[in-house]
Enzyme design. Sequence first.
Site, mmCIF file in Angstrom:
data_model
loop_
_atom_site.group_PDB
_atom_site.id
_atom_site.type_symbol
_atom_site.label_atom_id
_atom_site.label_comp_id
_atom_site.label_asym_id
_atom_site.label_seq_id
_atom_site.Cartn_x
_atom_site.Cartn_y
_atom_site.Cartn_z
ATOM 1 N N GLY A 175 -21.199 46.019 -3.860
ATOM 2 C CA GLY A 175 -22.425 46.143 -2.960
ATOM 3 C C GLY A 175 -23.555 46.228 -4.018
ATOM 4 O O GLY A 175 -23.661 46.871 -4.975
ATOM 5 N N GLY B 31 -12.800 39.415 -2.701
ATOM 6 C CA GLY B 31 -12.323 38.403 -3.633
ATOM 7 C C GLY B 31 -12.189 39.186 -4.980
ATOM 8 O O GLY B 31 -12.610 38.548 -6.216
ATOM 9 N N GLY C 133 -19.732 48.734 -9.712
ATOM 10 C CA GLY C 133 -19.329 49.901 -9.406
ATOM 11 C C GLY C 133 -17.823 50.144 -10.008
ATOM 12 O O GLY C 133 -17.159 49.222 -10.568
ATOM 13 N N THR D 28 -24.242 51.901 -8.721
ATOM 14 C CA THR D 28 -23.865 52.306 -7.307
ATOM 15 C C THR D 28 -24.771 53.223 -6.835
ATOM 16 O O THR D 28 -24.954 54.121 -7.315
ATOM 17 C CB THR D 28 -22.336 52.531 -7.047
ATOM 18 O OG1 THR D 28 -22.295 53.398 -5.772
ATOM 19 C CG2 THR D 28 -21.977 53.755 -8.184
ATOM 20 N N ASP E 118 -23.769 55.186 -4.561
ATOM 21 C CA ASP E 118 -23.213 56.322 -4.391
ATOM 22 C C ASP E 118 -23.060 57.397 -5.610
ATOM 23 O O ASP E 118 -22.767 58.648 -5.183
ATOM 24 C CB ASP E 118 -21.469 55.939 -4.084
ATOM 25 C CG ASP E 118 -21.610 54.904 -3.008
ATOM 26 O OD1 ASP E 118 -22.647 54.881 -2.177
ATOM 27 O OD2 ASP E 118 -20.641 54.268 -2.810
ATOM 28 N N ARG F 4 -19.647 56.849 0.552
ATOM 29 C CA ARG F 4 -18.329 56.681 0.763
ATOM 30 C C ARG F 4 -17.624 58.150 0.524
ATOM 31 O O ARG F 4 -18.031 58.968 1.251
ATOM 32 C CB ARG F 4 -17.712 55.759 -0.431
ATOM 33 C CG ARG F 4 -18.063 54.419 -0.345
ATOM 34 C CD ARG F 4 -17.101 53.421 -1.108
ATOM 35 N NE ARG F 4 -15.848 53.500 -0.269
ATOM 36 C CZ ARG F 4 -15.709 52.811 0.817
ATOM 37 N NH1 ARG F 4 -16.546 52.050 1.491
ATOM 38 N NH2 ARG F 4 -14.554 53.193 1.444
ATOM 39 N N ARG G 298 -29.740 63.185 19.088
ATOM 40 C CA ARG G 298 -29.890 61.751 19.028
ATOM 41 C C ARG G 298 -29.324 61.391 17.608
ATOM 42 O O ARG G 298 -29.325 62.214 16.703
ATOM 43 C CB ARG G 298 -31.298 60.893 18.804
ATOM 44 C CG ARG G 298 -31.863 61.092 20.287
ATOM 45 C CD ARG G 298 -31.403 60.023 21.242
ATOM 46 N NE ARG G 298 -32.126 60.079 22.474
ATOM 47 C CZ ARG G 298 -32.061 60.749 23.494
ATOM 48 N NH1 ARG G 298 -31.320 61.812 23.408
ATOM 49 N NH2 ARG G 298 -32.827 60.807 24.732
ATOM 50 N N LEU H 253 -30.533 50.177 4.573
ATOM 51 C CA LEU H 253 -31.815 50.556 4.216
ATOM 52 C C LEU H 253 -31.700 51.207 2.840
ATOM 53 O O LEU H 253 -32.562 51.096 2.123
ATOM 54 C CB LEU H 253 -32.402 51.414 4.951
ATOM 55 C CG LEU H 253 -33.216 50.780 6.284
ATOM 56 C CD1 LEU H 253 -33.749 52.136 7.168
ATOM 57 C CD2 LEU H 253 -34.192 50.116 5.783
ATOM 58 N N ARG I 87 -29.780 50.546 0.433
ATOM 59 C CA ARG I 87 -29.480 49.601 -0.577
ATOM 60 C C ARG I 87 -30.698 48.777 -0.940
ATOM 61 O O ARG I 87 -30.584 47.898 -2.015
ATOM 62 C CB ARG I 87 -28.143 48.982 -0.250
ATOM 63 C CG ARG I 87 -26.907 49.856 -0.228
ATOM 64 C CD ARG I 87 -25.827 49.080 -0.888
ATOM 65 N NE ARG I 87 -25.499 47.835 -0.554
ATOM 66 C CZ ARG I 87 -24.381 47.581 0.035
ATOM 67 N NH1 ARG I 87 -23.244 48.317 0.285
ATOM 68 N NH2 ARG I 87 -24.153 46.043 0.322
HETATM 69 O O1 F6P Z 1 -20.538 51.528 -2.509
HETATM 70 C C1 F6P Z 1 -21.905 51.288 -1.866
HETATM 71 C C2 F6P Z 1 -21.770 51.191 -0.365
HETATM 72 O O2 F6P Z 1 -23.165 50.888 0.106
HETATM 73 C C3 F6P Z 1 -21.297 52.735 0.382
HETATM 74 O O3 F6P Z 1 -22.017 53.438 0.119
HETATM 75 C C4 F6P Z 1 -20.867 52.050 1.618
HETATM 76 O O4 F6P Z 1 -20.009 52.674 2.062
HETATM 77 C C5 F6P Z 1 -20.305 50.447 1.263
HETATM 78 O O5 F6P Z 1 -21.226 50.022 0.128
HETATM 79 C C6 F6P Z 1 -21.036 49.678 2.318
HETATM 80 O O6 F6P Z 1 -20.385 48.170 2.066
HETATM 81 P P1 F6P Z 1 -20.703 47.111 2.755
HETATM 82 O O7 F6P Z 1 -22.114 46.441 2.444
HETATM 83 O O8 F6P Z 1 -19.711 46.008 2.484
HETATM 84 O O9 F6P Z 1 -20.733 47.410 4.363
#
Ligand code: F6P
Length: 374
Positions: free
Chosen positions: A11, A75, A115, A138, A140, A184, A279, A286, A288
């Site tokens: 990611g 992949g 990562g 990452t 995370d 995660r 809610r 967002l 990322r």
């Molecule tokens: O590992 C980074 C991350 O953004 C995690 O926090 C999240 O669970 C995952 O990737 C989401 O992956 P994708 O973009 O494939 O939905």
Amino acid sequence: MQKIVISTGGGDAPGLNAVIYAVIHSCYRLGWEVYGSRSGYKGLLNPEELQRLTLKDVEGIYATGGTILGSTNKGNPFSMPVENLAGEIQIVDISDKIMNNFQRMGFDCHIAIGGDGSLEIAHRFSLKGMPVIGVPKTIDNDLEATDRTFGFDTAVSTATEALDKLHSTAKSHDRVMVVEVMGRDSGWIALYSGISGGADVILLPEIPFDMDAVCQKITNNELHGKDYAIVVVAEGASAKGGSVINKGKGELGRSELVLGGVGEWVAAEIRQRINKDTRSLVLGHLQRGGSPTTFDRLLALRFGAAAVRMVEAGIFGHMVALSASSMVPVPLVDAIKSRKKVDLTSDKVLTARDIGICLGDYCSELKKSERTSE
Ligand code: F6P
């Protein structure tokens, strides 16, 4: 003269372009050539996906989000799903092909930015004889061997800003707002943003939560004349005795589950148990996106420059790591051993508890003297 190939895998995370920028500039100074492999290893499979990177290609990119090389979290070259002539999907190992191309194209080193999944692939190539250097990325922050991964600080800032904004709307409507954040199996983003963003409840994967404690905290808020609450829940958090809510494996070739849904589950429980207007929202990708924070830019630039110094020193099969403010090489095998979890004895966790945040395991009773409504 060295010929280097660089790739970004998994990611995306803010700071990827800053690493690429630093690698290109450091290599230029040494008179070395750098090629970018598009979408992970695609460039090592197909030369059309390989791009010679010059100073012009990276001008100003240290401040931009995403990756100019593209990325993928599906992949794995060691277990790649491929459709055969009969239209069936078969899992094949194409790592030898990549090794051969790497040698045939005359590369001396591969700088793999990724990562845990991408670094594990890099480690397997290193065992096959490819000189590899890993760079930890990452949002995370779950890589054990480095104090920080780049991307995390930006994700926390984005989540904190969202929490700041949610306070006013939650307060206007006397509502509970449940915010699901990424991370995660680790609760770093939830913990850091939750503390900084004034959450009342933070639910982490490291602490199975009890909805009685969560609801008790929200009800206790009212004793202080606070009729709203902010609940931050990490996507990997689960209720005591329950399991992590997910959406299956998603796309073909992906190795990890797509997490998500716990925020809505928590919101529904709150509504049902204490009849509070609630809610939920999922911050999702967002976190990322966008330009890296100053911290992430600097860290990513330092990682990139340090990776090139490692090439100069002939240190391969290692990942560059941040350790007590220094850049250090860590064997890739150690870097991928385990995922870094929130330390429940750390001062951040203590801080959260000390300032009255419920972490889902218990909600200590308020002292009578603190109850404003009695
Ligand atoms: O590992 C980074 C991350 O953004 C995690 O926090 C999240 O669970 C995952 O990737 C989401 O992956 P994708 O973009 O494939 O939905």
